[in-house]
Write a protein that holds these residues in place. Structure first.
Motif, PDB file in Angstrom:
ATOM      1  N   VAL A 213       0.813  -1.222   0.000  1.00  0.00           N
ATOM      2  CA  VAL A 213       0.000   0.000   0.000  1.00  0.00           C
ATOM      3  C   VAL A 213       0.844   1.267   0.000  1.00  0.00           C
ATOM      4  N   LEU A 214       2.155   1.135   0.155  1.00  0.00           N
ATOM      5  CA  LEU A 214       3.030   2.299   0.189  1.00  0.00           C
ATOM      6  C   LEU A 214       3.716   2.516  -1.154  1.00  0.00           C
ATOM      7  N   ARG A 215       3.800   3.757  -1.551  1.00  0.00           N
ATOM      8  CA  ARG A 215       4.596   4.147  -2.722  1.00  0.00           C
ATOM      9  C   ARG A 215       5.871   4.822  -2.250  1.00  0.00           C
ATOM     10  N   PHE A 216       6.924   4.569  -2.970  1.00  0.00           N
ATOM     11  CA  PHE A 216       8.249   5.142  -2.696  1.00  0.00           C
ATOM     12  C   PHE A 216       8.520   6.178  -3.777  1.00  0.00           C
ATOM     13  N   LEU A 217       8.665   7.455  -3.389  1.00  0.00           N
ATOM     14  CA  LEU A 217       8.879   8.544  -4.337  1.00  0.00           C
ATOM     15  C   LEU A 217      10.209   9.230  -4.043  1.00  0.00           C
ATOM     16  N   GLY A 309      -0.045  14.128   2.347  1.00  0.00           N
ATOM     17  CA  GLY A 309      -0.290  12.948   3.165  1.00  0.00           C
ATOM     18  C   GLY A 309       0.879  11.986   3.294  1.00  0.00           C
ATOM     19  N   GLY A 310       2.059  12.352   2.778  1.00  0.00           N
ATOM     20  CA  GLY A 310       3.224  11.480   2.868  1.00  0.00           C
ATOM     21  C   GLY A 310       4.129  11.864   4.017  1.00  0.00           C
ATOM     22  N   VAL A 311       5.134  11.034   4.257  1.00  0.00           N
ATOM     23  CA  VAL A 311       6.233  11.398   5.150  1.00  0.00           C
ATOM     24  C   VAL A 311       7.503  11.427   4.305  1.00  0.00           C
ATOM     25  N   VAL A 325      10.227   9.954  -0.170  1.00  0.00           N
ATOM     26  CA  VAL A 325       8.870  10.040   0.371  1.00  0.00           C
ATOM     27  C   VAL A 325       8.278   8.639   0.437  1.00  0.00           C
ATOM     28  N   LEU A 326       7.589   8.341   1.529  1.00  0.00           N
ATOM     29  CA  LEU A 326       6.710   7.183   1.602  1.00  0.00           C
ATOM     30  C   LEU A 326       5.288   7.711   1.732  1.00  0.00           C
ATOM     31  N   ILE A 327       4.399   7.238   0.871  1.00  0.00           N
ATOM     32  CA  ILE A 327       3.042   7.756   0.814  1.00  0.00           C
ATOM     33  C   ILE A 327       2.100   6.639   0.395  1.00  0.00           C
ATOM     34  N   LYS A 328       0.892   6.640   0.937  1.00  0.00           N
ATOM     35  CA  LYS A 328      -0.084   5.626   0.561  1.00  0.00           C
ATOM     36  C   LYS A 328      -0.486   5.805  -0.898  1.00  0.00           C
ATOM     37  N   SER A 329      -0.695   4.692  -1.579  1.00  0.00           N
ATOM     38  CA  SER A 329      -0.941   4.727  -3.028  1.00  0.00           C
ATOM     39  C   SER A 329      -2.251   5.406  -3.392  1.00  0.00           C
ATOM     40  N   ASP A 330      -3.182   5.566  -2.425  1.00  0.00           N
ATOM     41  CA  ASP A 330      -4.442   6.226  -2.750  1.00  0.00           C
ATOM     42  C   ASP A 330      -4.398   7.736  -2.534  1.00  0.00           C
ATOM     43  N   CYS A 331      -3.240   8.275  -2.178  1.00  0.00           N
ATOM     44  CA  CYS A 331      -3.087   9.729  -2.063  1.00  0.00           C
ATOM     45  C   CYS A 331      -2.884  10.347  -3.449  1.00  0.00           C
ATOM     46  N   ASP A 332      -2.944  11.676  -3.507  1.00  0.00           N
ATOM     47  CA  ASP A 332      -2.831  12.396  -4.786  1.00  0.00           C
ATOM     48  C   ASP A 332      -1.350  12.526  -5.165  1.00  0.00           C
ATOM     49  N   ILE A 333      -0.794  11.451  -5.688  1.00  0.00           N
ATOM     50  CA  ILE A 333       0.629  11.429  -6.033  1.00  0.00           C
ATOM     51  C   ILE A 333       0.924  12.342  -7.219  1.00  0.00           C
ATOM     52  N   ALA A 334       0.031  12.363  -8.194  1.00  0.00           N
ATOM     53  CA  ALA A 334       0.224  13.251  -9.345  1.00  0.00           C
ATOM     54  C   ALA A 334       0.253  14.711  -8.906  1.00  0.00           C
ATOM     55  N   GLY A 335      -0.623  15.062  -7.966  1.00  0.00           N
ATOM     56  CA  GLY A 335      -0.642  16.430  -7.456  1.00  0.00           C
ATOM     57  C   GLY A 335       0.627  16.782  -6.710  1.00  0.00           C
ATOM     58  N   LEU A 336       1.140  15.817  -5.941  1.00  0.00           N
ATOM     59  CA  LEU A 336       2.395  16.037  -5.221  1.00  0.00           C
ATOM     60  C   LEU A 336       3.532  16.319  -6.199  1.00  0.00           C
ATOM     61  N   LYS A 337       3.622  15.499  -7.231  1.00  0.00           N
ATOM     62  CA  LYS A 337       4.704  15.691  -8.200  1.00  0.00           C
ATOM     63  C   LYS A 337       4.576  17.024  -8.929  1.00  0.00           C
ATOM     64  N   ALA A 338       3.349  17.423  -9.244  1.00  0.00           N
ATOM     65  CA  ALA A 338       3.136  18.712  -9.908  1.00  0.00           C
ATOM     66  C   ALA A 338       3.566  19.859  -9.001  1.00  0.00           C
ATOM     67  N   ALA A 339       3.261  19.742  -7.702  1.00  0.00           N
ATOM     68  CA  ALA A 339       3.675  20.777  -6.749  1.00  0.00           C
ATOM     69  C   ALA A 339       5.192  20.823  -6.619  1.00  0.00           C
ATOM     70  N   ILE A 345      11.583  21.345  -8.035  1.00  0.00           N
ATOM     71  CA  ILE A 345      12.079  20.028  -7.602  1.00  0.00           C
ATOM     72  C   ILE A 345      11.710  19.003  -8.664  1.00  0.00           C
ATOM     73  N   GLU A 346      12.664  18.204  -9.075  1.00  0.00           N
ATOM     74  CA  GLU A 346      12.445  17.248 -10.162  1.00  0.00           C
ATOM     75  C   GLU A 346      12.057  15.872  -9.613  1.00  0.00           C
ATOM     76  N   PRO A 347      10.822  15.405  -9.897  1.00  0.00           N
ATOM     77  CA  PRO A 347      10.478  14.040  -9.514  1.00  0.00           C
ATOM     78  C   PRO A 347      11.274  13.052 -10.382  1.00  0.00           C
ATOM     79  N   LEU A 348      11.905  12.089  -9.756  1.00  0.00           N
ATOM     80  CA  LEU A 348      12.694  11.103 -10.495  1.00  0.00           C
ATOM     81  C   LEU A 348      11.871   9.828 -10.671  1.00  0.00           C
ATOM     82  N   ASP A 349      11.958   9.258 -11.848  1.00  0.00           N
ATOM     83  CA  ASP A 349      11.218   8.031 -12.157  1.00  0.00           C
ATOM     84  C   ASP A 349      11.997   6.835 -11.631  1.00  0.00           C
ATOM     85  N   LEU A 350      11.958   6.661 -10.309  1.00  0.00           N
ATOM     86  CA  LEU A 350      12.718   5.598  -9.660  1.00  0.00           C
ATOM     87  C   LEU A 350      11.789   4.686  -8.886  1.00  0.00           C
TER      88      LEU A 350
END
Length: 355
Positions: A213-217, A309-311, A325-339, A345-350
């Motif tokens: 349930v966790l995403r790693f960003l 909603g992440g840590v 970042v560790l964040i639940k997969s049902d959070c607004d991840i696209a919005g976080l990356k846009a912010a 800050i460059e989101p890395l595709d890792l």
């Protein structure tokens, strides 16, 4: 032709404390790689890298030893890896060979931006893996780690060698640093084959799994940092703040153990609480040592992640480079990356890479 690849890494928790013997850190191998290729039966021995297109290192053998002109040489880790592995080869009674070795890395961007993914460790491991194939050496992952740790430490002279362990084992691991003073002493007392068979004091490498349930960003601040220089600065200050430094080590150890338990138990709350706690510990270390671990841009990266909603925290030595970042997969991840992008800050595709 022989080809091997090894992943880069990012620290999730336990930075700085892990350089002290027996202290743990949690490290993730990521899906960016260093690739080493060996071409056998060449007349001249050489090393090239796509990252240093104008640089070619030639080397020769004198009495079976690799001899290279070390002036203006960007390949110190590769050469150390070759020398340590071939010391092991000769200790086993095998003859050495001539070959051309080439390196390619995607741990940095195509335009040369450095992300702090542990390229020196990855190239050390990849080189030794390739040479083990060349010389038909059947070694375990622990023995591969030990050879790479010897080579890497001979060049850098500090650090925990956790990035080496991550490149060897892949995935997510808890790593406890071994006694490097013990290693320095035993390198001169026994042969390499004997040293690889020994238990290394306080060394611990344990695989973990991230809960589904966790995403790693990962976000990159655009500012590279030097791990070895930052570690040196903390080393200089810790003697003046002995009680505070010992408290930091104790609290970091407890924090990492709690995160490890959280991963084992799929306890999201325990993981996220202690990632946040580890950030606070690093901030206190930064104030104590006067070292800029969490730069303003890293702070912004973390604040944005928390808003969604992440840590989040710095990864590795800090001072720039990446935040994780560790964040639940049902959070607004696209919005976080846009912010993040809006904040420069460059989101890395890792993602976490498992062998």
């Amino acid at each position: 032709m022989i080809k091997t690849s090894t992943p880069g890494k990012l620290y999730l928790a336990g930075e700085y404390a892990v350089v002290e013997n027996g202290n743990p850190a949690i490290i993730a191998a990521v899906n960016r790689f260093v690739t080493v290729t060996i071409d056998e039966n060449t007349d001249r021995c050489s090393i090239t890298s796509k990252q240093y297109e104008n640089h070619l290192v030639h080397w020769e053998r004198i009495n079976s030893r690799m001899v290279v002109d070390d002036r203006d040489n960007p390949f110190q880790y590769i050469i150390a890896a070759i020398q340590v592995t071939e010391d092991y080869v000769q200790a086993l009674g095998k003859p050495t060979q001539k070959y051309h070795l080439s390196v390619n890395s995607d741990l940095d961007s195509g335009t040369g931006k450095k992300y702090g993914l542990g390229s020196s460790a990855a190239v050390t491991v990849a080189t030794i893996k390739a040479l083990c194939q060349l010389y038909h050496l059947n070694i375990s992952k622990v023995q591969l780690f030990k050879l790479a740790a010897i080579a890497h430490f001979s060049v850098q002279g500090n650090g925990s060698l956790g990035d080496v362990a991550s490149s060897v084992f892949g995935g997510l691991i808890t790593y406890c640093s071994f006694d490097r003073q013990w290693l320095s002493e035993f390198l001169h007392k026994i042969t390499l084959p004997e040293l690889l068979k020994l238990e290394w004091p306080r060394l611990e490498i344990t695989p973990l799994q991230i809960p589904p349930v966790l995403r790693f960003l990962v976000g990159w601040t655009g500012s590279p940092a030097s791990t070895s220089q930052l570690i040196d600065k903390v080393e200089l200050k810790k003697g003046k703040h002995g009680i505070h430094y010992e408290r930091f080590l104790h609290d970091s150890n407890k924090c990492v153990r709690e995160i490890t338990n959280g991963f084992r138990q799929n306890n999201i709350r325990l993981i996220m609480q202690n990632i946040k706690k580890n950030r606070e510990l690093l901030q206190s270390l930064s104030q104590m040592a006067g070292v800029p671990i969490e730069t303003p841009q890293l702070t912004r990266l973390i604040e944005i992640a928390e808003q969604f909603g992440g840590v989040a925290k710095t990864s590795g030595a800090g001072g720039g480079d990446c935040g994780i970042v560790l964040i639940k997969s049902d959070c607004d991840i696209a919005g976080l990356k846009a912010a993040w992008r809006d904040a420069g800050i460059e989101p890395l595709d890792l993602s976490i890479y498992n062998y």
